[in-house]
Design a protein around this motif. Sequence first.
Motif, PDB file in Angstrom:
ATOM      1  N   TYR A  96      23.208  37.859  42.003  1.00  0.00           N
ATOM      2  CA  TYR A  96      24.657  37.928  42.141  1.00  0.00           C
ATOM      3  C   TYR A  96      25.323  36.765  41.420  1.00  0.00           C
ATOM      4  N   TYR A 149      25.388  37.585  37.805  1.00  0.00           N
ATOM      5  CA  TYR A 149      26.366  38.652  37.583  1.00  0.00           C
ATOM      6  C   TYR A 149      27.783  38.086  37.617  1.00  0.00           C
ATOM      7  N   TRP A 150      28.093  37.253  38.608  1.00  0.00           N
ATOM      8  CA  TRP A 150      29.431  36.699  38.788  1.00  0.00           C
ATOM      9  C   TRP A 150      29.846  35.837  37.598  1.00  0.00           C
ATOM     10  N   LYS A 178      29.288  36.275  34.607  1.00  0.00           N
ATOM     11  CA  LYS A 178      29.572  37.097  33.419  1.00  0.00           C
ATOM     12  C   LYS A 178      30.816  37.957  33.588  1.00  0.00           C
ATOM     13  N   THR A 179      31.503  37.853  34.707  1.00  0.00           N
ATOM     14  CA  THR A 179      32.674  38.692  34.946  1.00  0.00           C
ATOM     15  C   THR A 179      33.930  38.077  34.324  1.00  0.00           C
TER      16      THR A 179
END
Length: 141
Positions: free
Chosen positions: A30, A33-34, A36-37
């Motif tokens: 996570y 992922y976070w 790359k947002t």
Amino acid sequence: MNITFNIKMPRNIIILIVCLLLSSSVIGGYYFYWTKTPEYSLKIIQEAVQKHDLEKFKMHVDMDTLTSHAVDDLFSDSISKASNNKEANIFAAGFLQLLKPTIVNVVKEKVTYYVENGNAKKTTSTKQQPNDKNIALTDKE
């Protein structure tokens, strides 16, 4: 030659280790992922502007593309709404393409100045400092 390892661990410890590995992999996934947002990038850009960190701002913002597209969007919309005369629109679009590099450079300088200093206006030079005579003249006018 047969080598065997006989390690006996209680079942509770094995379950605990598996749960820790699983939860750490989920948390790590996570996090990656976070980071790359778009929300994460916008937060970093906001902090860079607030802290006047130009290097971090330039790392996350492509100034050339941003200013070029902003100038295109601003003026193309204005040109299309200006008149219904097709020849005038073509002339205005050509004139814009002629002036676009200069406008883009000015916009980049202003954005850079704003990020570094936090305000849009440059400080006045010593030649432009108001003095008593200038104030008196403006009061009389």
